[in-house]
Design a protein around this motif. Structure first.
Motif, PDB file in Angstrom:
ATOM      1  N   TYR A  91      46.073  24.466  77.686  1.00 55.80           N
ATOM      2  CA  TYR A  91      45.822  23.761  76.433  1.00 55.80           C
ATOM      3  C   TYR A  91      46.694  22.523  76.326  1.00 55.80           C
ATOM      4  CZ  TYR A  91      44.620  28.655  75.933  1.00 55.80           C
ATOM      5  OH  TYR A  91      44.139  29.905  76.181  1.00 55.80           O
ATOM      6  N   VAL A  92      47.779  22.489  77.100  1.00 56.86           N
ATOM      7  CA  VAL A  92      48.736  21.388  77.026  1.00 56.86           C
ATOM      8  C   VAL A  92      48.735  20.595  78.328  1.00 56.86           C
ATOM      9  CG1 VAL A  92      50.188  22.646  75.380  1.00 56.86           C
ATOM     10  CG2 VAL A  92      50.691  22.800  77.832  1.00 56.86           C
ATOM     11  N   ASP A  93      49.341  19.437  78.272  1.00 57.76           N
ATOM     12  CA  ASP A  93      49.599  18.558  79.426  1.00 57.76           C
ATOM     13  C   ASP A  93      48.385  17.757  79.888  1.00 57.76           C
ATOM     14  OD1 ASP A  93      52.035  19.829  79.345  1.00 57.76           O
ATOM     15  OD2 ASP A  93      51.813  20.873  81.243  1.00 57.76           O
ATOM     16  N   ARG A  94      47.199  18.150  79.548  1.00 49.21           N
ATOM     17  CA  ARG A  94      46.017  17.502  80.099  1.00 49.21           C
ATOM     18  C   ARG A  94      45.375  16.537  79.103  1.00 49.21           C
ATOM     19  NH1 ARG A  94      47.112  17.571  85.175  1.00 49.21           N
ATOM     20  NH2 ARG A  94      46.689  19.491  86.264  1.00 49.21           N
ATOM     21  N   GLY A  95      46.204  15.655  78.550  1.00 49.20           N
ATOM     22  CA  GLY A  95      45.714  14.676  77.586  1.00 49.20           C
ATOM     23  C   GLY A  95      46.761  14.412  76.519  1.00 49.20           C
ATOM     24  N   LEU A 150      53.506  17.056  86.302  1.00 48.46           N
ATOM     25  CA  LEU A 150      52.227  17.764  86.158  1.00 48.46           C
ATOM     26  C   LEU A 150      51.610  17.612  84.767  1.00 48.46           C
ATOM     27  CD1 LEU A 150      52.988  21.036  88.148  1.00 48.46           C
ATOM     28  CD2 LEU A 150      51.560  19.114  88.849  1.00 48.46           C
ATOM     29  N   GLY A 151      52.092  16.665  83.975  1.00 50.58           N
ATOM     30  CA  GLY A 151      51.471  16.394  82.684  1.00 50.58           C
ATOM     31  C   GLY A 151      52.341  16.642  81.477  1.00 50.58           C
ATOM     32  N   GLY A 152      53.544  17.169  81.681  1.00 55.16           N
ATOM     33  CA  GLY A 152      54.423  17.462  80.552  1.00 55.16           C
ATOM     34  C   GLY A 152      54.800  16.249  79.726  1.00 55.16           C
ATOM     35  N   ALA A 153      54.773  15.066  80.335  1.00 56.33           N
ATOM     36  CA  ALA A 153      55.098  13.846  79.577  1.00 56.33           C
ATOM     37  C   ALA A 153      54.149  13.672  78.402  1.00 56.33           C
ATOM     38  CB  ALA A 153      55.057  12.632  80.505  1.00 56.33           C
ATOM     39  N   VAL A 203      63.055  26.857  76.881  1.00 52.18           N
ATOM     40  CA  VAL A 203      64.215  27.752  76.962  1.00 52.18           C
ATOM     41  C   VAL A 203      65.286  27.255  77.922  1.00 52.18           C
ATOM     42  CG1 VAL A 203      62.869  29.779  76.304  1.00 52.18           C
ATOM     43  CG2 VAL A 203      63.212  29.275  78.737  1.00 52.18           C
ATOM     44  N   GLY A 204      65.070  26.103  78.552  1.00 51.04           N
ATOM     45  CA  GLY A 204      66.116  25.504  79.363  1.00 51.04           C
ATOM     46  C   GLY A 204      66.039  25.778  80.845  1.00 51.04           C
ATOM     47  N   ASP A 205      64.936  26.377  81.317  1.00 51.72           N
ATOM     48  CA  ASP A 205      64.777  26.525  82.764  1.00 51.72           C
ATOM     49  C   ASP A 205      64.627  25.142  83.390  1.00 51.72           C
ATOM     50  OD1 ASP A 205      64.876  29.213  82.471  1.00 51.72           O
ATOM     51  OD2 ASP A 205      62.888  29.630  83.258  1.00 51.72           O
ATOM     52  N   SER A 206      65.079  24.995  84.598  1.00 51.67           N
ATOM     53  CA  SER A 206      65.106  23.664  85.230  1.00 51.67           C
ATOM     54  C   SER A 206      63.763  23.297  85.844  1.00 51.67           C
ATOM     55  CB  SER A 206      66.207  23.612  86.295  1.00 51.67           C
ATOM     56  OG  SER A 206      65.970  24.619  87.258  1.00 51.67           O
ATOM     57  N   VAL A 207      62.743  23.181  84.992  1.00 53.19           N
ATOM     58  CA  VAL A 207      61.413  22.776  85.457  1.00 53.19           C
ATOM     59  C   VAL A 207      61.057  21.378  84.973  1.00 53.19           C
ATOM     60  CG1 VAL A 207      60.551  25.153  85.546  1.00 53.19           C
ATOM     61  CG2 VAL A 207      60.242  23.796  83.456  1.00 53.19           C
ATOM     62  N   GLY A 208      62.000  20.702  84.326  1.00 57.00           N
ATOM     63  CA  GLY A 208      61.716  19.434  83.663  1.00 57.00           C
ATOM     64  C   GLY A 208      61.008  18.410  84.525  1.00 57.00           C
ATOM     65  N   SER A 209      61.566  18.103  85.680  1.00 56.83           N
ATOM     66  CA  SER A 209      60.983  17.080  86.543  1.00 56.83           C
ATOM     67  C   SER A 209      59.593  17.474  87.021  1.00 56.83           C
ATOM     68  CB  SER A 209      61.898  16.834  87.747  1.00 56.83           C
ATOM     69  OG  SER A 209      61.332  15.873  88.595  1.00 56.83           O
ATOM     70  N   GLU A 210      59.440  18.727  87.447  1.00 53.83           N
ATOM     71  CA  GLU A 210      58.131  19.208  87.915  1.00 53.83           C
ATOM     72  C   GLU A 210      57.114  19.167  86.782  1.00 53.83           C
ATOM     73  OE1 GLU A 210      56.059  23.252  89.764  1.00 53.83           O
ATOM     74  OE2 GLU A 210      58.149  23.299  89.137  1.00 53.83           O
ATOM     75  N   TRP A 211      57.538  19.615  85.588  1.00 54.48           N
ATOM     76  CA  TRP A 211      56.629  19.641  84.440  1.00 54.48           C
ATOM     77  C   TRP A 211      56.185  18.228  84.065  1.00 54.48           C
ATOM     78  CZ3 TRP A 211      57.863  19.687  78.700  1.00 54.48           C
ATOM     79  CH2 TRP A 211      56.720  19.996  77.947  1.00 54.48           C
TER      80      TRP A 211
END
Length: 197
Positions: free
Chosen positions: A7-11, A59-62, A48-56
């Motif tokens: 539902y998220v990241d794709r738009g 993959l559309g997290g921006a 929750v602070g897991d270190s996925v920031g750059s990967e996310w």
């Protein structure tokens, strides 16, 4: 009605999509089941602070951060910038949205069908599936002619048209790229594809 995740990241309107699904669920017009996708998994990990920031971000997290009013860091930014963005994001995401994300299911069975986000590990009972496979699997599932005793309905792997096979039905037609959202109506033995352009 069963939603298959992502539902998220794709738009640019991730926040609004979550709000729409929550509102639709509250209307009570239909039994609504919301499944977890790999993008919701990454969003929760970032919260929750897991270190996925750059990967996310890659993959559309921006787009999701922007939809909540948070400026995303560059994918190669120092960890301190990701932590600053995460703190703002935690403040911006409402408790209702967090509860929605935490309440997403991994799979659901209805009659002769099992619904999942990405697919299943072949020949493994649904109750014994690993979350990572349900959210991320592609190749092994895609190559298997009969991965489950039930017909598997899934998303996750975009294609130009729905994939209707005897034991697998893929519905991801890359709406964020193609503008074509695909759904499947099941009634008795009937399978009807519904698309919006």
């Amino acid at each position: 009605m069963i939603f298959l995740g992502d539902y998220v990241d794709r738009g640019p309107q991730s926040r609004q999509v979550i709000e729409h699904i929550i509102a639709f669920s509250c209307e009570g017009l239909s039994d609504v089941v919301t499944l977890k996708g790999n993008h919701e998994e990454m969003m929760l990990k970032f919260l929750v602070g897991d270190s996925v920031g750059s990967e996310w971000i890659k993959l559309g997290g921006a787009a999701t951060l922007r939809s909540y009013g948070v400026q995303p860091p560059h994918p190669e930014a120092p960890q301190a910038e990701f932590e600053a963005a995460r703190k703002l994001f935690v403040q911006a995401v409402s408790p209702e949205h967090v509860a929605f994300l935490e309440g997403l299911q991994l799979w659901v069975e209805r009659g002769d069908y099992v619904f999942v986000h990405a697919g299943v590990k072949p020949d493994v009972p649904i109750a014994d599936q690993h979350e990572r496979d349900l959210l991320w699997i592609r190749g092994e599932f895609g190559r298997c002619e009969r991965p489950s005793s039930k017909v598997v309905v899934y998303g996750h792997t975009p294609s130009s048209k729905p994939k209707l096979e005897r034991w697998k039905i893929g519905l991801d037609t890359g709406a964020y790229m193609s503008g074509r959202l695909t759904a499947l109506r099941l009634e008795d033995a009937r399978q009807e594809i519904i698309q919006s352009d």
